[in-house]
Design a protein around this motif. Structure first.
Motif, PDB file in Angstrom:
ATOM      1  N   ALA A  24      -1.381  17.132  14.062  1.00  0.00           N
ATOM      2  CA  ALA A  24      -1.370  17.649  15.432  1.00  0.00           C
ATOM      3  C   ALA A  24      -1.486  16.551  16.481  1.00  0.00           C
ATOM      4  N   SER A  25      -1.996  15.371  16.079  1.00  0.00           N
ATOM      5  CA  SER A  25      -2.139  14.267  17.031  1.00  0.00           C
ATOM      6  C   SER A  25      -2.386  12.958  16.290  1.00  0.00           C
ATOM      7  N   GLY A  26      -2.202  11.858  17.002  1.00  0.00           N
ATOM      8  CA  GLY A  26      -2.555  10.550  16.488  1.00  0.00           C
ATOM      9  C   GLY A  26      -1.609   9.942  15.473  1.00  0.00           C
ATOM     10  N   VAL A  27      -0.395  10.495  15.331  1.00  0.00           N
ATOM     11  CA  VAL A  27       0.557   9.934  14.377  1.00  0.00           C
ATOM     12  C   VAL A  27       1.344   8.807  15.052  1.00  0.00           C
ATOM     13  N   GLN A  28       1.325   7.628  14.437  1.00  0.00           N
ATOM     14  CA  GLN A  28       2.044   6.469  14.975  1.00  0.00           C
ATOM     15  C   GLN A  28       3.442   6.340  14.401  1.00  0.00           C
ATOM     16  N   ARG A  29       3.570   6.676  13.110  1.00  0.00           N
ATOM     17  CA  ARG A  29       4.837   6.423  12.419  1.00  0.00           C
ATOM     18  C   ARG A  29       4.982   7.401  11.270  1.00  0.00           C
ATOM     19  N   VAL A  30       6.208   7.854  11.035  1.00  0.00           N
ATOM     20  CA  VAL A  30       6.521   8.709   9.889  1.00  0.00           C
ATOM     21  C   VAL A  30       7.686   8.073   9.145  1.00  0.00           C
ATOM     22  N   ALA A  36       9.950  13.569   0.458  1.00  0.00           N
ATOM     23  CA  ALA A  36       8.542  13.516   0.840  1.00  0.00           C
ATOM     24  C   ALA A  36       8.379  12.664   2.093  1.00  0.00           C
ATOM     25  N   PHE A  37       7.222  12.820   2.738  1.00  0.00           N
ATOM     26  CA  PHE A  37       6.942  12.122   3.987  1.00  0.00           C
ATOM     27  C   PHE A  37       5.562  11.498   3.947  1.00  0.00           C
ATOM     28  N   ALA A  38       5.395  10.415   4.695  1.00  0.00           N
ATOM     29  CA  ALA A  38       4.097   9.770   4.878  1.00  0.00           C
ATOM     30  C   ALA A  38       3.934   9.480   6.366  1.00  0.00           C
ATOM     31  N   ALA A  39       2.788   9.835   6.905  1.00  0.00           N
ATOM     32  CA  ALA A  39       2.507   9.608   8.318  1.00  0.00           C
ATOM     33  C   ALA A  39       1.350   8.627   8.447  1.00  0.00           C
ATOM     34  N   LEU A  40       1.569   7.559   9.201  1.00  0.00           N
ATOM     35  CA  LEU A  40       0.526   6.586   9.500  1.00  0.00           C
ATOM     36  C   LEU A  40      -0.158   7.032  10.784  1.00  0.00           C
ATOM     37  N   LYS A  41      -1.464   7.231  10.694  1.00  0.00           N
ATOM     38  CA  LYS A  41      -2.244   7.679  11.846  1.00  0.00           C
ATOM     39  C   LYS A  41      -2.768   6.479  12.638  1.00  0.00           C
ATOM     40  N   GLU A  42      -3.108   6.707  13.899  1.00  0.00           N
ATOM     41  CA  GLU A  42      -3.616   5.653  14.773  1.00  0.00           C
ATOM     42  C   GLU A  42      -4.867   4.990  14.226  1.00  0.00           C
ATOM     43  N   ASP A  43      -5.655   5.722  13.441  1.00  0.00           N
ATOM     44  CA  ASP A  43      -6.901   5.179  12.893  1.00  0.00           C
ATOM     45  C   ASP A  43      -6.703   4.454  11.564  1.00  0.00           C
ATOM     46  N   VAL A  61      -4.042   7.604  -5.010  1.00  0.00           N
ATOM     47  CA  VAL A  61      -4.335   6.465  -4.133  1.00  0.00           C
ATOM     48  C   VAL A  61      -5.028   6.905  -2.844  1.00  0.00           C
ATOM     49  N   GLU A  62      -5.591   8.111  -2.817  1.00  0.00           N
ATOM     50  CA  GLU A  62      -6.134   8.652  -1.572  1.00  0.00           C
ATOM     51  C   GLU A  62      -7.242   7.786  -0.965  1.00  0.00           C
ATOM     52  N   ASP A  63      -8.061   7.144  -1.799  1.00  0.00           N
ATOM     53  CA  ASP A  63      -9.107   6.271  -1.248  1.00  0.00           C
ATOM     54  C   ASP A  63      -8.501   5.084  -0.512  1.00  0.00           C
ATOM     55  N   GLU A  64      -7.407   4.550  -1.036  1.00  0.00           N
ATOM     56  CA  GLU A  64      -6.736   3.414  -0.405  1.00  0.00           C
ATOM     57  C   GLU A  64      -6.054   3.815   0.905  1.00  0.00           C
ATOM     58  N   LEU A  65      -5.686   5.091   1.028  1.00  0.00           N
ATOM     59  CA  LEU A  65      -4.987   5.565   2.221  1.00  0.00           C
ATOM     60  C   LEU A  65      -5.940   6.102   3.287  1.00  0.00           C
ATOM     61  N   ALA A  66      -7.240   6.058   3.011  1.00  0.00           N
ATOM     62  CA  ALA A  66      -8.233   6.636   3.912  1.00  0.00           C
ATOM     63  C   ALA A  66      -8.517   5.775   5.138  1.00  0.00           C
ATOM     64  N   GLY A  67      -7.962   4.573   5.192  1.00  0.00           N
ATOM     65  CA  GLY A  67      -8.160   3.710   6.355  1.00  0.00           C
ATOM     66  C   GLY A  67      -7.696   2.304   6.078  1.00  0.00           C
ATOM     67  N   GLY A  68      -7.563   1.532   7.137  1.00  0.00           N
ATOM     68  CA  GLY A  68      -7.198   0.131   7.003  1.00  0.00           C
ATOM     69  C   GLY A  68      -5.745  -0.125   6.676  1.00  0.00           C
ATOM     70  N   VAL A  69      -4.878   0.864   6.881  1.00  0.00           N
ATOM     71  CA  VAL A  69      -3.453   0.687   6.600  1.00  0.00           C
ATOM     72  C   VAL A  69      -2.773   0.096   7.830  1.00  0.00           C
ATOM     73  N   LYS A  70      -2.012  -0.963   7.599  1.00  0.00           N
ATOM     74  CA  LYS A  70      -1.309  -1.681   8.672  1.00  0.00           C
ATOM     75  C   LYS A  70       0.145  -1.221   8.809  1.00  0.00           C
ATOM     76  N   ASN A  71       0.799  -0.932   7.662  1.00  0.00           N
ATOM     77  CA  ASN A  71       2.205  -0.564   7.679  1.00  0.00           C
ATOM     78  C   ASN A  71       2.505   0.346   6.500  1.00  0.00           C
ATOM     79  N   VAL A  72       3.500   1.184   6.637  1.00  0.00           N
ATOM     80  CA  VAL A  72       3.967   2.033   5.544  1.00  0.00           C
ATOM     81  C   VAL A  72       5.486   1.964   5.511  1.00  0.00           C
ATOM     82  N   VAL A  73       6.054   1.828   4.306  1.00  0.00           N
ATOM     83  CA  VAL A  73       7.501   1.814   4.130  1.00  0.00           C
ATOM     84  C   VAL A  73       7.858   2.756   2.989  1.00  0.00           C
ATOM     85  N   ALA A  74       9.122   3.158   2.940  1.00  0.00           N
ATOM     86  CA  ALA A  74       9.580   4.100   1.916  1.00  0.00           C
ATOM     87  C   ALA A  74      10.917   3.659   1.357  1.00  0.00           C
TER      88      ALA A  74
END
Length: 132
Positions: A24-30, A36-43, A61-74
């Protein structure tokens, strides 16, 4: 405005209702694989949905995706995230995870170069290494 709205075939990512609040908010990149889709949030978190085998299921990999992500590619069948600490995390039908694990280096960037492949650029003590 930082929100994501989806429609289409439910199992291929058209139904993201289970993530309605997250999207609903805070999505920087999809980014998207074939189904399938991955959305990088502002946090720095990443949320996923869609066909499980194509990366829609990121529970492993949910623990790794819980924060500190700089970039996502597919690619066509999988995702990779670059963490702020230089670690790369992959899921879905990825072909690069073993090569990344074998390389003792800090990952500098990951770039999607085709629908089938990532280029991963890492820095070692001796310079820059490129893995294809």
């Amino acid at each position: 405005d930082g929100r994501v709205v989806t429609w289409g075939w439910a199992e291929d990512g058209g139904d993201s209702s289970s993530l309605e609040e997250e999207l609903a908010s805070g999505v920087q990149r999809v980014v998207a694989t074939e189904c399938a889709f991955a959305a990088l949030k502002e946090d720095g978190r990443v949320v996923t949905w869609g066909k499980p085998d194509n990366g829609g299921d990121s529970i492993a990999v949910e623990d790794e995706l819980a924060g500190g992500v700089k970039n996502v590619v597919a690619t066509r069948h999988g995702f990779a995230v670059l963490k702020e600490d230089g670690k790369m995390v992959t899921w879905g039908w990825t072909y690069i995870s073993e090569a990344v694990e074998e390389l003792a280096c800090k990952i500098v960037d990951a770039i999607k170069v085709s629908k089938y492949r990532f280029d991963v650029i890492g820095r070692t003590d001796s310079g820059v290494v490129k893995i294809i």
